[in-house]
Write a protein that holds these residues in place. Structure first.
Motif, PDB file in Angstrom:
ATOM      1  N   ASP A 162      71.888  44.088  17.924  1.00 32.89           N
ATOM      2  CA  ASP A 162      71.650  45.399  18.333  1.00 32.89           C
ATOM      3  C   ASP A 162      71.710  46.155  16.831  1.00 32.89           C
ATOM      4  O   ASP A 162      71.701  45.743  15.822  1.00 32.89           O
ATOM      5  N   GLU A 163      71.840  47.649  17.342  1.00 36.15           N
ATOM      6  CA  GLU A 163      71.881  48.491  16.204  1.00 36.15           C
ATOM      7  C   GLU A 163      73.165  48.519  15.265  1.00 36.15           C
ATOM      8  O   GLU A 163      73.111  49.165  14.252  1.00 36.15           O
ATOM      9  N   ARG A 164      73.992  47.723  15.689  1.00 40.46           N
ATOM     10  CA  ARG A 164      75.177  47.696  14.978  1.00 40.46           C
ATOM     11  C   ARG A 164      75.299  46.593  13.960  1.00 40.46           C
ATOM     12  O   ARG A 164      75.961  46.730  13.070  1.00 40.46           O
ATOM     13  N   HIS A 167      74.727  47.065   9.762  1.00 39.32           N
ATOM     14  CA  HIS A 167      76.053  47.753   9.158  1.00 39.32           C
ATOM     15  C   HIS A 167      77.266  46.836   9.395  1.00 39.32           C
ATOM     16  O   HIS A 167      77.836  46.573   8.242  1.00 39.32           O
TER      17      HIS A 167
END
Lengths: 358, 358
Positions: A162-164, A167
């Motif tokens: 996911d969007e994590r 990073h």
């Protein structure tokens, strides 16, 4: 000397990594019948010690970041001694098999350079009638050059992530900080949103391959981009927008950008799930955008496809096919790495210096 | 009707929560001998079903956010069906037992108001010779009022937690957004750093209670505050700085602020581990800062101590003792909650309207 993995929860000794890249696992489970480590598509049965301490040392592993699970009497769980990462559609464990300091320098924190920030932003999606979350990297100078505007890279994760991911697993902030500080890349904003493919394809009954994650396209175009352009100091227009993604995110990148060449000029697929068949009809492939190569090469300023050498020839074949039709496509190969985050860190590092410069 | 918990990994049905606040757990483990859910200091043995599906329904639980573990044949692990949270010194599972929408409104995302951002920042610590990480909340107007400066609340987690806690478990961004948008609190910056107490006290051999987490004080004063004041648009000076913390972070808040009343004017302890004994000598307690009540009451503009009613009378007794010595201390009681995040969300919501207004 084996050393605790950098990915361990603070203070935990195991897992450890040996100098030749083996991982040493140790789990205390006096009552368990069987404990297995599942890493890099291989299962290692652990051996029970005198005190109920189960241990195993793996074969040498490829450098980079690997997801893994513990399997305790048949239940796959995250290792309590590892930090957790969202991957494989759940919270998994991860281990970093280190490269040399020089090989790892481009994704390592450097105290001597200025650092950007990664901001968590929440916004309302009318399409989904719920809050969505994105992470936005702003370069170091964003804080000091208060009127400057920046181009934007939209950067997508893969299936089951996911969007994590970019990073946390991808170390994108360190890669951007280092590349910008070295003058290789122009300062840019990077947006990491959820591609609606955070579960594993096939989990939803009746869902086709083309439907999987397809709902993200309209969200990106109609909601994410307007949100970013109204809340950050960004340059607008196609020549100030890039999109890239890894694995399934690479498929999404091709699907979205090639249908919107009026909105994006830079395109990257890192181990992209692209499905470009040797028999593809270039008059209809991706809506026919490749049919007129000259026109495409003017519209798209940089088309990048990267892959690890341990992943097979899919990207190479696709690039060769595109080139045989006159399309300018760049091919990059990450030596010795598989379908894993180190391939994608390297791809990002190769990709960003070419953005927003022409 | 039971519903999937909001804290589940996306797409997962279990754990579910019943309308009367019971949690229903279900784990597939055909080969396991014993599976136990460990939640709120109580262990629930699961029952094996026909297909190797283990299930249990808990007693009604207190509303709010609870850490829990699965114990599979004696090994405590995070539940693969829950999101993971850093707590108890490891990555744990969490479950939110919901309140009514109106009770939960102050920490719920409201699409009709402007939203701040939470920024992850990395900085170099000379004291620790390593990179450290903090999260910084900036209010919505920080992006539009480009020359405005803001006061700062330094907000600490508890033992076994880290700099992620207040944002992930504590929902601090929603609390701040809602309170600021309602005009109750002034726009402020909130800094969440790692208090050097992310493991459980006693794990390090020979460490005393007073040494546990004490290394954070000099880091905060000499490194974090200068970093924040040089990288964000902040107002400086004691009347623009507050500090608060929960549990062990409450102890750290008292230790640090009371030794630095030239640097902080607002102080909060939420379920703080304060150790103020009825027999304390007020001439020497905390360096004697309470000996002259008038002086202290001028230096400290707001001293807040909150606690849940299920936690005992520690905070009430401490406040009464302080008041009997003439110290202005505010006492707040969270009805029906224990030593858990809902108590601390409520404390934060009660605390922030009183900051930076006089």
């Amino acid at each position: 000397m084996p050393r605790p993995a950098s990915t361990n929860v603070r203070g935990n000794k195991y897992p450890m990594v040996t100098p030749d890249g083996r991982a040493m696992f140790s789990v205390r489970a006096p009552q368990a019948k069987e404990v297995v480590v599942d890493i890099c598509n291989k299962k290692y049965k652990m051996t029970r010690g005198f005190m109920g301490e189960w241990t195993v040392t793996t074969d040498p592993l490829v450098v980079g970041f690997h997801y893994y699970f513990l399997n305790i009497d048949g239940v796959a769980v995250a290792d309590p001694m590892s930090d957790s990462f969202y991957g494989c559609g759940v919270m998994t464990s991860g281990i970093e098999i280190p490269e040399s300091a020089s090989d790892a320098a481009y994704y390592t924190y450097d105290k001597s350079i200025p650092h950007g920030q990664v901001r968590e932003c929440h916004y309302w999606s009318e399409k989904e009638q719920s809050m969505r979350r994105c992470f936005v990297y702003t370069p170091a100078e964003y804080e000091t050059k208060k009127n400057a505007k920046y181009p934007v890279l939209y950067l997508q994760h893969g299936m089951g992530e996911d969007e994590r991911g970019w990073h946390q697993q991808g170390k994108m902030a360190e890669i951007l900080d280092n590349s910008i500080a070295a003058g290789k890349s122009v300062p840019m904003i990077v947006v990491m949103d959820y591609g609606n493919c955070g579960y594993i394809f096939g989990k939803l009954r009746g869902e086709t391959r083309d439907q999987f994650g397809a709902s993200f396209g309209p969200v990106l175009i109609d909601e994410v981009i307007p949100y970013i352009e109204s809340h950050f100091r960004v340059k607008t227009g196609k020549d100030n927008r890039a999109m890239a993604g890894l694995s399934w995110g690479g498929k999404q990148t091709f699907d979205i950008t090639l249908a919107n060449l009026d909105k994006f000029s830079y395109i990257g697929a890192f181990s992209g799930a692209l499905f470009i068949s040797p028999n593809a009809d270039f008059n209809t492939l991706y809506g026919g955008v490749f049919a007129d190569a000259d026109k495409f090469n003017k519209q798209c300023k940089y088309l990048f496809m990267g892959i690890g050498t341990e992943e097979g020839d899919g990207a190479k074949n696709a690039v060769n096919l595109l080139r045989s039709h006159g399309i300018n496509a760049v091919y990059y190969e990450s030596q010795g790495t598989a379908h894993e985050w180190l391939t994608w860190r390297r791809c990002l590092n190769e990709f960003i210096p070419h953005l927003f410069k022409k």
